[in-house]
Write a protein that holds these residues in place. Structure first.
Motif, PDB file in Angstrom:
ATOM      1  N   THR A   1       1.394  34.978  -8.818  1.00  0.00           N
ATOM      2  CA  THR A   1       2.546  35.890  -8.932  1.00  0.00           C
ATOM      3  C   THR A   1       3.857  35.130  -9.049  1.00  0.00           C
ATOM      4  N   THR A   2       4.011  34.095  -8.241  1.00  0.00           N
ATOM      5  CA  THR A   2       5.320  33.421  -8.251  1.00  0.00           C
ATOM      6  C   THR A   2       5.563  32.737  -9.601  1.00  0.00           C
ATOM      7  N   ILE A   3       4.489  32.216 -10.177  1.00  0.00           N
ATOM      8  CA  ILE A   3       4.642  31.580 -11.492  1.00  0.00           C
ATOM      9  C   ILE A   3       4.986  32.624 -12.555  1.00  0.00           C
ATOM     10  N   GLU A   4       4.336  33.754 -12.432  1.00  0.00           N
ATOM     11  CA  GLU A   4       4.647  34.877 -13.330  1.00  0.00           C
ATOM     12  C   GLU A   4       6.133  35.237 -13.197  1.00  0.00           C
ATOM     13  N   ASN A   5       6.605  35.273 -11.953  1.00  0.00           N
ATOM     14  CA  ASN A   5       8.012  35.622 -11.718  1.00  0.00           C
ATOM     15  C   ASN A   5       8.968  34.582 -12.296  1.00  0.00           C
ATOM     16  N   THR A   6       8.574  33.330 -12.244  1.00  0.00           N
ATOM     17  CA  THR A   6       9.436  32.279 -12.811  1.00  0.00           C
ATOM     18  C   THR A   6       9.585  32.472 -14.321  1.00  0.00           C
ATOM     19  N   MET A   7       8.512  32.956 -14.955  1.00  0.00           N
ATOM     20  CA  MET A   7       8.527  33.079 -16.431  1.00  0.00           C
ATOM     21  C   MET A   7       9.041  34.435 -16.909  1.00  0.00           C
ATOM     22  N   ARG A   8       9.066  35.417 -15.988  1.00  0.00           N
ATOM     23  CA  ARG A   8       9.334  36.804 -16.395  1.00  0.00           C
ATOM     24  C   ARG A   8      10.582  36.936 -17.269  1.00  0.00           C
ATOM     25  N   GLY A   9      10.406  37.518 -18.433  1.00  0.00           N
ATOM     26  CA  GLY A   9      11.532  37.786 -19.337  1.00  0.00           C
ATOM     27  C   GLY A   9      12.114  36.547 -19.996  1.00  0.00           C
ATOM     28  N   ARG A  10      11.477  35.400 -19.792  1.00  0.00           N
ATOM     29  CA  ARG A  10      12.090  34.163 -20.274  1.00  0.00           C
ATOM     30  C   ARG A  10      11.357  33.546 -21.467  1.00  0.00           C
ATOM     31  N   LEU A  11      10.157  34.078 -21.791  1.00  0.00           N
ATOM     32  CA  LEU A  11       9.397  33.481 -22.899  1.00  0.00           C
ATOM     33  C   LEU A  11       9.651  34.238 -24.195  1.00  0.00           C
ATOM     34  N   LEU A  12       9.798  33.520 -25.276  1.00  0.00           N
ATOM     35  CA  LEU A  12       9.933  34.135 -26.600  1.00  0.00           C
ATOM     36  C   LEU A  12       8.748  33.650 -27.436  1.00  0.00           C
ATOM     37  N   PRO A  13       7.590  34.344 -27.314  1.00  0.00           N
ATOM     38  CA  PRO A  13       6.352  33.833 -27.917  1.00  0.00           C
ATOM     39  C   PRO A  13       6.461  33.631 -29.424  1.00  0.00           C
ATOM     40  N   GLU A  14       7.114  34.570 -30.121  1.00  0.00           N
ATOM     41  CA  GLU A  14       7.228  34.468 -31.591  1.00  0.00           C
ATOM     42  C   GLU A  14       7.905  33.180 -32.007  1.00  0.00           C
ATOM     43  N   ASP A  15       9.032  32.892 -31.325  1.00  0.00           N
ATOM     44  CA  ASP A  15       9.820  31.712 -31.687  1.00  0.00           C
ATOM     45  C   ASP A  15       9.326  30.444 -31.002  1.00  0.00           C
ATOM     46  N   GLY A  16       8.340  30.587 -30.154  1.00  0.00           N
ATOM     47  CA  GLY A  16       7.805  29.411 -29.447  1.00  0.00           C
ATOM     48  C   GLY A  16       8.874  28.731 -28.605  1.00  0.00           C
ATOM     49  N   THR A  17       9.690  29.536 -27.929  1.00  0.00           N
ATOM     50  CA  THR A  17      10.748  28.939 -27.105  1.00  0.00           C
ATOM     51  C   THR A  17      11.006  29.812 -25.884  1.00  0.00           C
TER      52      THR A  17
ATOM     53  N   LYS B   1      13.067  25.032 -24.430  1.00  0.00           N
ATOM     54  CA  LYS B   1      14.371  25.421 -24.992  1.00  0.00           C
ATOM     55  C   LYS B   1      15.021  24.210 -25.688  1.00  0.00           C
ATOM     56  N   VAL B   2      15.123  23.109 -24.945  1.00  0.00           N
ATOM     57  CA  VAL B   2      15.793  21.918 -25.504  1.00  0.00           C
ATOM     58  C   VAL B   2      14.944  21.330 -26.631  1.00  0.00           C
ATOM     59  N   GLY B   3      13.620  21.327 -26.426  1.00  0.00           N
ATOM     60  CA  GLY B   3      12.717  20.756 -27.443  1.00  0.00           C
ATOM     61  C   GLY B   3      12.837  21.497 -28.766  1.00  0.00           C
ATOM     62  N   ARG B   4      12.852  22.801 -28.697  1.00  0.00           N
ATOM     63  CA  ARG B   4      12.919  23.595 -29.936  1.00  0.00           C
ATOM     64  C   ARG B   4      14.256  23.411 -30.639  1.00  0.00           C
ATOM     65  N   LEU B   5      15.303  23.106 -29.853  1.00  0.00           N
ATOM     66  CA  LEU B   5      16.585  22.840 -30.504  1.00  0.00           C
ATOM     67  C   LEU B   5      16.576  21.473 -31.168  1.00  0.00           C
ATOM     68  N   ARG B   6      15.694  20.600 -30.700  1.00  0.00           N
ATOM     69  CA  ARG B   6      15.671  19.235 -31.234  1.00  0.00           C
ATOM     70  C   ARG B   6      14.438  19.050 -32.109  1.00  0.00           C
ATOM     71  N   ASP B   7      13.363  18.513 -31.523  1.00  0.00           N
ATOM     72  CA  ASP B   7      12.268  17.973 -32.320  1.00  0.00           C
ATOM     73  C   ASP B   7      11.016  18.825 -32.399  1.00  0.00           C
ATOM     74  N   LEU B   8      10.913  19.799 -31.501  1.00  0.00           N
ATOM     75  CA  LEU B   8       9.616  20.457 -31.299  1.00  0.00           C
ATOM     76  C   LEU B   8       9.368  21.534 -32.359  1.00  0.00           C
ATOM     77  N   SER B   9       8.194  21.473 -32.977  1.00  0.00           N
ATOM     78  CA  SER B   9       7.893  22.445 -34.038  1.00  0.00           C
ATOM     79  C   SER B   9       7.596  23.815 -33.429  1.00  0.00           C
ATOM     80  N   ILE B  10       7.725  24.843 -34.266  1.00  0.00           N
ATOM     81  CA  ILE B  10       7.450  26.205 -33.779  1.00  0.00           C
ATOM     82  C   ILE B  10       5.988  26.336 -33.336  1.00  0.00           C
ATOM     83  N   MET B  11       5.081  25.674 -34.063  1.00  0.00           N
ATOM     84  CA  MET B  11       3.663  25.772 -33.706  1.00  0.00           C
ATOM     85  C   MET B  11       3.413  25.171 -32.320  1.00  0.00           C
ATOM     86  N   ASN B  12       4.043  24.004 -32.094  1.00  0.00           N
ATOM     87  CA  ASN B  12       3.873  23.392 -30.772  1.00  0.00           C
ATOM     88  C   ASN B  12       4.530  24.234 -29.683  1.00  0.00           C
ATOM     89  N   GLY B  13       5.673  24.823 -30.037  1.00  0.00           N
ATOM     90  CA  GLY B  13       6.359  25.716 -29.085  1.00  0.00           C
ATOM     91  C   GLY B  13       5.456  26.879 -28.714  1.00  0.00           C
TER      92      GLY B  13
END
Ligand code: F6R
Length: 608
Positions: A261-277, A418-430
């Motif tokens: 549950t606590t891990i779920e709470n840390t992520m809640r509303g913060r993931l953007l699966p489509e954009d991988g970020t 977040k930082v990776g996707r702004l820099r080097d990280l591909s959408i697929m890896n995200g």
């Protein structure tokens, strides 16, 4: 570290103060005391040991009054005896003080006060405050406290009462957390919201340099020149249930089991699966600003430092930005290379750790942008950082940190995304990382469902005198964390090591009596760790392997195996840590340790 609670209102104070102290006991538990205005003056009871001892004393000799202050102590100056327990009273017995923190110039102040005829009865630094306030008193307690504090060097959260003004509590803060609770015609002061949550959710957090005056008609906040301040009222949004054991034998076990549950709470509303970020609202940084940094420094203590080490791997691997991880206590006294192009991430469950706070202030002073990754909402680090990520793990009461650790690592993964996707990280890896994050709660649950396997392992090893934990790459910090958990609560000597470093020294320790926990999930360094396992086995060490799939190369080389689910490499320390937390827990319980209140430790280290 130490707990303060105070009350003024229509109710009998002692039961409320004792209830508050019990909720704070996880912060310090070597002695406790209460002072109440009993109609004639200040009346105190103090007892060494746990709060039940103080309670027994109060049952025998009750304290009756509707205003009082109380304290649970974690000794710094002087042994945990009745005389050293707080509250401390002034020579004329008119003033009583409870204090968290350290008065650094106590020796000089004591010598001066003794020369003027003040009589000391304890070895504590705190007692100085009681005599000093008596010396400064000319009819108004808040003025006396302000004048006394002008002479004090060090840190304090204090609550003071005075028999000449029996309806008033004065509280002040510098470097040690304090808040005011606002009830119906009643007011509280506490070092931690959990102490007063049964009575009110409305609080005012004090900042350094603030002084609060509470009486039966209301409260006011002043600065150190007695000018009234206007401070916001905050609402506590967690529940009493979160600070109760809820059927578990210990808070630590409850908190281990809360992790899905606590891990779920840390992520809640913060993931953007489509954009991988990820989307992190509290950073207070635009994407352009995030791209502006040349390097990251992460500073923390203890378990939070271990999560920072995992963060270092993540940022360097996926966001390709140089990272340094520093113990806050070292960082603050070095001459670190930090400037306005540095992002300084400050990791702290409590948000109050003195060294971490000081390190953050030092980084700020040097021009760095600061980001707090904090659990405790409204804590000093959370309020002073330029931006941050709350991990939302809920109150952590067990002294050994568990759920905060896994949530910290998740928060770091979110920031890396977040930082990776702004820099080097591909959408697929995200996207791959987002998927792996989403799978974590279920994977942790599947480990917890097999807790009995770990309990059996604990039975096997409960008499061990030493333990070695080995890991590589992302799991070297997990080895450090596993070893820390074990030593904190079972008092077994344990060391965490990068597996390959073992042969440069610690290998000398290995014999048939040495259990060696090898964290060996199927990852890029798996083959390497197999060689290290072999080195242990060749010296008859007992190998407990944490693996993630059937490994033919380990057959015949390990004594015990616990499988965790397969995840991506950067998240594997989260899964590996759960059986290690359980192992430490069950071994400690089987050895008869007080798991939630291990010796010498305290939650939230607010002294240097
Ligand atoms: C270990 C533990 C401590 C804390 C450390 C920092 O189980 O809890 O090592 O991690 O005292 O505390 P925070 O994270 O509150 O700054």
């Amino acid at each position: 570290m130490c707990g303060i609670v105070g009350y003024v209102g229509p109710r009998v104070a002692t039961p409320l103060l004792i209830d508050g102290l019990k909720r704070l006991e996880y912060r310090g538990y070597d002695s406790a005391g209460v002072a109440v205005m009993n109609g004639k003056g200040v009346d105190t009871r103090r007892a060494p040991g746990k709060i039940v001892k103080l309670e027994a004393m109060l049952n025998a000799e009750p304290l009756v009054g509707t205003l009082g202050i109380a304290h649970t102590r974690w000794a710094t100056h002087g042994a945990p005896t009745e005389l050293n327990a707080h509250p401390h009273t002034s020579t004329d017995k008119s003033i009583a003080v409870v204090h968290n923190g350290i008065i650094e110039n106590a020796t000089a102040l004591k010598a001066r006060l003794e020369a003027s005829g003040y009589v000391f009865t304890s070895e504590t630094d705190t007692e100085v405050l009681a005599h000093l306030i008596q010396e400064m008193y000319t009819g108004k307690l808040e003025d006396a406290v302000i004048r006394a504090l002008e002479h004090v060097e060090g840190t304090y959260g204090i609550a003071v009462i005075c028999s000449k003004e029996p309806d008033k509590i004065v509280a002040a803060r510098k470097g040690s957390p304090l808040l005011i609770g606002l009830g119906e015609n009643e007011y509280f002061v506490a070092s931690d919201a959990s102490a007063i949550l049964s009575y009110t959710r409305e609080v005012v957090y004090l900042d350094d340099g603030d002084l609060a005056v509470l009486d039966r008609n209301g409260y006011k906040i002043l600065d150190m020149s007695a000018t009234q301040l206007d401070k916001a009222v905050s609402r506590i949004d967690w529940d009493l249930g979160q600070i109760e054991r809820g059927g578990y034998a210990h808070f630590m076990l409850k908190e281990i089991f809360e992790q899905p549950t606590t891990i779920e709470n840390t992520m809640r509303g913060r993931l953007l699966p489509e954009d991988g970020t990820s989307k992190l609202g509290g950073l207070n940084l635009t994407d352009e600003e995030l791209l502006f940094f040349d390097n990251i420094v992460i500073t923390a203590c203890g378990t939070s430092w271990h999560s920072a080490l995992i963060g270092e791997h993540m940022f360097e691997e996926l966001a390709r930005i140089p990272v340094e991880v520093e113990y806050a206590s070292e960082f603050r006294y070095r001459n670190p290379i930090v400037d306005e192009r540095t992002l300084c991430i400050v990791m702290s469950q409590s948000g109050e750790t003195a060294d971490t706070l000081a390190a953050m202030r030092e980084a700020k002073r040097r021009g760095a942008r600061t980001l707090g990754i904090v659990n405790q909402v409204g804590s000093t680090i959370a309020r002073e950082a330029d931006g941050g990520i709350y991990i939302h793990a809920g109150p952590e009461i067990g002294v050994a940190s568990t759920k905060a650790f896994t949530s910290q690592v998740v928060a770091l993964a979110l920031l890396t995304l977040k930082v990776g996707r702004l820099r080097d990280l591909s959408i697929m890896n995200g996207r791959r990382i987002v998927e792996a994050l989403q799978a974590l709660p279920g994977q942790i649950q599947s480990i917890l469902d097999r807790a009995d396997e770990i309990e059996q392992l604990a039975e096997e090893f409960k008499r061990a005198q030493n333990f070695l934990y080995l890991g590589r790459g992302y799991n070297f910090p997990a080895a450090l964390e596993g070893a820390l958990k074990l030593k904190e609560i079972s008092y077994i000597h344990a060391e965490g090591y990068p597996a390959a470093e073992m042969k440069h020294g610690p290998i000398a320790l290995i014999d048939e009596m040495m259990p060696v926990v090898c964290i060996a999930p199927h990852d890029s360094v798996f083959d390497k760790i197999v060689s290290n396992v072999q080195e242990v086995k060749a010296r008859k060490g007992k190998v407990i392997a944490i693996t993630s799939q059937a490994e033919p190369s380990l057959v015949g080389k390990i004594d015990y195996e616990f499988r965790i689910p397969q995840t991506i490499e950067m998240l594997s320390p989260i899964l590996a840590s759960v059986p290690l937390q359980l192992l430490a827990y069950y071994i400690a319980v089987k050895r008869g340790s007080n798991v939630d209140q291990p010796r010498n430790l305290a939650k939230s280290v607010t002294v240097e």
